[in-house]
Design a protein around this motif. Structure first.
Motif, PDB file in Angstrom:
ATOM      1  N   ILE A 301      48.542 -18.684   8.899  1.00 32.70           N
ATOM      2  CA  ILE A 301      49.885 -18.290   9.317  1.00 32.70           C
ATOM      3  C   ILE A 301      49.720 -17.121  10.271  1.00 32.70           C
ATOM      4  O   ILE A 301      49.168 -16.082   9.895  1.00 32.70           O
ATOM      5  CB  ILE A 301      50.743 -17.869   8.108  1.00 32.70           C
ATOM      6  N   THR A 392      48.015 -13.898  34.397  1.00 31.13           N
ATOM      7  CA  THR A 392      46.785 -13.792  33.612  1.00 31.13           C
ATOM      8  C   THR A 392      45.943 -15.062  33.743  1.00 31.13           C
ATOM      9  O   THR A 392      44.851 -15.154  33.198  1.00 31.13           O
ATOM     10  CB  THR A 392      47.077 -13.575  32.103  1.00 31.13           C
TER      11      THR A 392
ATOM     12  N   ASN B 180      46.346 -16.324   3.773  1.00 33.94           N
ATOM     13  CA  ASN B 180      46.473 -17.217   4.938  1.00 33.94           C
ATOM     14  C   ASN B 180      46.903 -16.497   6.208  1.00 33.94           C
ATOM     15  O   ASN B 180      46.885 -17.080   7.283  1.00 33.94           O
ATOM     16  CB  ASN B 180      47.490 -18.324   4.636  1.00 33.94           C
ATOM     17  N   TYR B 181      47.306 -15.257   6.058  1.00 37.46           N
ATOM     18  CA  TYR B 181      47.861 -14.554   7.218  1.00 37.46           C
ATOM     19  C   TYR B 181      46.785 -14.050   8.173  1.00 37.46           C
ATOM     20  O   TYR B 181      45.789 -13.469   7.742  1.00 37.46           O
ATOM     21  CB  TYR B 181      48.752 -13.391   6.770  1.00 37.46           C
ATOM     22  N   VAL B 182      46.999 -14.316   9.458  1.00 40.10           N
ATOM     23  CA  VAL B 182      46.126 -13.772  10.509  1.00 40.10           C
ATOM     24  C   VAL B 182      47.016 -13.118  11.556  1.00 40.10           C
ATOM     25  O   VAL B 182      48.156 -13.515  11.759  1.00 40.10           O
ATOM     26  CB  VAL B 182      45.263 -14.877  11.176  1.00 40.10           C
ATOM     27  N   VAL B 183      46.472 -12.097  12.204  1.00 40.90           N
ATOM     28  CA  VAL B 183      47.237 -11.418  13.254  1.00 40.90           C
ATOM     29  C   VAL B 183      47.035 -12.157  14.570  1.00 40.90           C
ATOM     30  O   VAL B 183      45.942 -12.658  14.855  1.00 40.90           O
ATOM     31  CB  VAL B 183      46.806  -9.937  13.366  1.00 40.90           C
ATOM     32  N   ASP B 184      48.097 -12.245  15.328  1.00 37.28           N
ATOM     33  CA  ASP B 184      48.087 -12.931  16.622  1.00 37.28           C
ATOM     34  C   ASP B 184      46.873 -12.514  17.464  1.00 37.28           C
ATOM     35  O   ASP B 184      46.593 -11.327  17.612  1.00 37.28           O
ATOM     36  CB  ASP B 184      49.374 -12.568  17.362  1.00 37.28           C
ATOM     37  N   ARG B 186      46.351 -14.241  20.602  1.00 38.23           N
ATOM     38  CA  ARG B 186      46.538 -14.748  21.966  1.00 38.23           C
ATOM     39  C   ARG B 186      46.446 -13.570  22.939  1.00 38.23           C
ATOM     40  O   ARG B 186      46.886 -12.469  22.618  1.00 38.23           O
ATOM     41  CB  ARG B 186      47.916 -15.402  22.123  1.00 38.23           C
ATOM     42  N   GLU B 187      45.883 -13.801  24.070  1.00 34.65           N
ATOM     43  CA  GLU B 187      45.815 -12.697  25.019  1.00 34.65           C
ATOM     44  C   GLU B 187      45.967 -13.162  26.472  1.00 34.65           C
ATOM     45  O   GLU B 187      45.491 -12.510  27.394  1.00 34.65           O
ATOM     46  CB  GLU B 187      44.498 -11.928  24.840  1.00 34.65           C
ATOM     47  N   GLY B 188      46.651 -14.268  26.678  1.00 32.88           N
ATOM     48  CA  GLY B 188      46.810 -14.767  28.041  1.00 32.88           C
ATOM     49  C   GLY B 188      45.518 -15.395  28.523  1.00 32.88           C
ATOM     50  O   GLY B 188      44.623 -15.681  27.733  1.00 32.88           O
ATOM     51  N   GLY B 189      45.427 -15.625  29.831  1.00 34.86           N
ATOM     52  CA  GLY B 189      44.244 -16.275  30.345  1.00 34.86           C
ATOM     53  C   GLY B 189      44.262 -17.763  30.050  1.00 34.86           C
ATOM     54  O   GLY B 189      45.308 -18.329  29.750  1.00 34.86           O
ATOM     55  N   SER B 190      43.105 -18.385  30.070  1.00 40.46           N
ATOM     56  CA  SER B 190      43.077 -19.846  30.030  1.00 40.46           C
ATOM     57  C   SER B 190      43.120 -20.430  28.619  1.00 40.46           C
ATOM     58  O   SER B 190      43.267 -21.634  28.459  1.00 40.46           O
ATOM     59  CB  SER B 190      41.824 -20.344  30.760  1.00 40.46           C
ATOM     60  N   ILE B 192      44.409 -21.668  25.116  1.00 37.82           N
ATOM     61  CA  ILE B 192      45.649 -22.109  24.477  1.00 37.82           C
ATOM     62  C   ILE B 192      45.445 -21.937  22.978  1.00 37.82           C
ATOM     63  O   ILE B 192      44.580 -22.581  22.385  1.00 37.82           O
ATOM     64  CB  ILE B 192      45.948 -23.593  24.801  1.00 37.82           C
ATOM     65  N   ARG B 193      46.186 -21.040  22.385  1.00 36.53           N
ATOM     66  CA  ARG B 193      46.027 -20.801  20.950  1.00 36.53           C
ATOM     67  C   ARG B 193      47.352 -20.949  20.229  1.00 36.53           C
ATOM     68  O   ARG B 193      48.378 -20.616  20.773  1.00 36.53           O
ATOM     69  CB  ARG B 193      45.495 -19.390  20.706  1.00 36.53           C
TER      70      ARG B 193
END
Lengths: 439, 193
Positions: A301, A392, B180-184, B186-190, B192-193
């Motif tokens: 999540i 970006t 189950n928790y994860v911190v975001d 994503r950081e832009g660029g190519s 796709i997450r």
């Protein structure tokens, strides 16, 4: 009481004394109030000449339906006078599409990049509160040197900043049928020119302590809605805004003041902002745990997914329009929460080839950007689509790529390419992914 | 007073005059707008009472929790009276509940409940106290909120029957979904997450 009874209904209970005009020109207020006396009407009629012959005999004095007005030659009848606050044409009816807790911007009915304030999308968690601006207060406390309370007037005294940016709800993806408009698919995004004070200015005023890493933003609505925000966003470009498109915020947009976090999911731009508390950890509120988190691959999540990924959508031609062979200007919007739109690519052959669309400048940071693509349609059935690329280098993915990367068919932060099926008879339909999962 | 000291005096006087002229010139020629101050002095000092009246948030480590205890059976009574009409009793229904189902008696794969999705127990207390019941937000006493929190944890099988929760034990509860928790990332660029 006797006075009131003898007064025309349209006048307020306690009218200000109306000065007798020196010239035949009558008081505008009196005229607009509809309380003109018969004598005055005669005077006005005489002063503007003969109007009676061109007005249908049954034409009502005050309000006329649009269809009746349209039947009248507008060059032969005096039009309506000025008004205190204008409205849209009688012939234009753009409307938000409402649910119990939200309303969607009619993207397909708009032009340019600014969303009219009355059409900005809404999402409420406890309805729209009524807040008296004279009683409004914003408390800032916690890990600060000087806990302070600001009135609305205080906030307006600080150096002001105006910027144009979009706000998009992160739960802005709907699919599942062919008969869907852009408004239904992703109408929870809107753009305004916002004015207010930089949060960094307020941070300096209260003396945010170096150990503070998060702040709580709390609304003054019935949900007393809260989100935890990294302090770094506050120093970077967050604002407390009190104006939208040149006037005070609309009630549904957080009147009298809201947080504005450019490029971040709309829920974090807390409306009706009443309190900011600086702390050394996130607060783990309901809106950042139970809601506004998304299931991603491996059963995880994902939390604190603040930034809105780049996205675009064609807004013309789209369902329910029907096009004709020949030149069609494909139009749409593109935006990214990470900065400027670098380019938008359009495909008119189902995604086999892509061509750069023209961007309407100036291209702004974290802002809806208009794109256009001239297409000479020969009448063959095809699919048209757009994909945004931001500065970006992020390229808006197609549905299958995104669904595979997330192991998810929807949910928050779902921004796939939207495809439109153009049938050979000119009808346009949403080419929806084979999914009815609207979670 | 010898000549050289007089001369020195003149020099000092001339230097001082020169400095004064330079300062005056600088003040005259520079941008008339003053430097932006770090502080403007706007706003009023927030007193302790004022802060206390609004400071209702509860953090995962228990900061902000009032002293109190929650009893599961008392919570069930309040839930039945004030919550069940929107949130249901955990049984499957063939209509859409006005509120989210907070627990289910028969586990279902897709249902996001407190037991399957919420990472912190303190959030239950914080949210109920600030926003519930929907038709009468902020109307529950701290005591009622504690009882409801205890009941909801029990109904989600997070705590066993007869558990009493309080401001010390509530932050220590490890919620099943926490892992189950994860911190975001994503950081832009190519990517796709």
């Amino acid at each position: 009481m006797e006075d009131k009874e003898t007064m025309p209904d349209a006048l307020p209970a306690k009218p200000e004394p109306v000065k007798q005009p020196e010239s035949p020109r009558i008081s505008r207020r009196l005229w607009l109030s509809g309380a003109v006396t018969a004598a005055t009407v005669m005077l006005v009629r005489q002063s503007v000449g003969k109007v009676a012959p061109v007005v249908p005999s049954a034409a009502p004095e005050v309000m006329t339906p649009a269809t009746d007005l349209a039947a009248v030659d507008p060059t032969k009848v005096i039009g309506a006078g000025p008004s205190g606050y204008g409205t849209t044409s009688l012939f234009e009816k753009p409307e938000r599409l409402t649910s119990l807790t939200s309303s969607r911007t009619p993207l397909q009915n708009l032009y340019g990049s600014i969303t009219p304030s009355g059409l900005h999308f809404e999402r409420h968690h406890g309805g729209i509160p009524v807040i008296d601006p004279d009683k409004y207060e914003l408390l800032i406390h916690g890990m600060v040197d000087r806990p302070l309370v600001f009135s609305l007037a205080d906030l307006k005294k600080f150096p002001s900043v105006t910027r144009t940016c979009f706000i998009e709800c992160s739960g802005n993806y709907r699919s599942g049928k062919a008969e869907m408009t852009p408004q239904e698919i992703c109408g929870l995004t809107s753009q305004s020119e916002w004015t207010g004070v930089l949060l960094s200015t307020i941070f300096k005023e209260v003396g945010v302590q170096p150990a503070a890493t998060w702040f709580l933003a709390e609304g003054g609505d019935a949900a007393v809605m809260t989100r935890s925000i990294p302090v770094s966003k506050g120093w970077e470009d967050a604002m407390i805004v009190y104006a939208q498109n040149g006037e005070a915020l609309r009630p549904e947009q957080g009147y009298p003041a809201r947080l504005l976090l450019p490029g971040w999911e709309g829920n974090t731009s807390v409306k009706w902002l009443r309190r900011i508390k600086l702390s050394d950890a996130p607060f783990m509120t309901r809106e950042e745990t139970s809601k506004y988190t998304e299931k991603v691959k491996d059963g995880k999540i994902r939390q604190f997914s603040f930034v809105m990924d780049a996205r675009s959508i064609i807004t013309f031609p789209t369902y329910p329009v029907k096009v004709q062979k020949g030149w069609i200007e494909i139009r749409g919007l593109a935006w990214s929460g990470r900065g400027k739109i670098e380019r938008v690519e359009v495909s008119v052959d189902g995604g086999q080839s892509w061509t750069a669309a023209e961007l309407q400048g100036p291209v702004l940071d974290k802002a809806h950007t208009v794109f256009r693509y001239l297409w000479n349609w020969k009448g063959e059935e095809t699919r048209i689509m757009s994909r945004a690329v931001d500065e970006t280098g992020y390229v808006q993915p197609d549905y299958e790529t995104l669904a595979a990367a997330r192991e998810s068919k929807g949910g928050y932060h779902f921004n796939p390419i939207t495809k439109w099926l153009v049938k050979n008879n000119g009808e346009v339909f949403h080419d929806s992914p084979k999914s009815d999962d609207l979670s | 007073m010898d000549k050289s000291s007089v001369f020195k005096g003149y020099l000092i006087a001339i230097a001082a005059l020169g400095a004064a002229i330079a300062i005056a010139l600088y003040a005259f020629l520079r941008d008339p707008q003053e430097e932006t101050p770090d502080k403007f002095g706007f706003g009023k000092v927030a007193g302790a009472d004022r802060i206390k009246a609004l400071d209702i948030d509860v953090m995962p480590d228990g900061r902000g929790l009032p002293a109190g205890t929650g009893d599961i059976r008392q919570g069930l009574i309040i839930y039945t009276e004030k919550c069940v009409s929107c949130h249901g009793n955990g049984e499957k229904v063939d209509y859409k509940l006005p509120g989210d189902a907070l627990f289910v008696n028969q586990p279902a794969k897709k249902t996001k409940t407190i037991g399957t999705y919420w990472p912190y127990a303190t959030t239950i207390f914080d949210y109920i106290r600030r926003a519930m019941p929907y038709n009468a937000p902020g109307s529950l006493s701290d005591q009622e909120v504690y009882h409801l929190t205890a009941y909801l944890l029990y109904a989600n099988k997070v705590i066993p029957a007869n558990t009493v929760i309080n401001e010390h034990s509530l932050p220590k509860i490890v919620m099943p979904a926490k892992k189950n928790y994860v911190v975001d990332d994503r950081e832009g660029g190519s990517d796709i997450r």
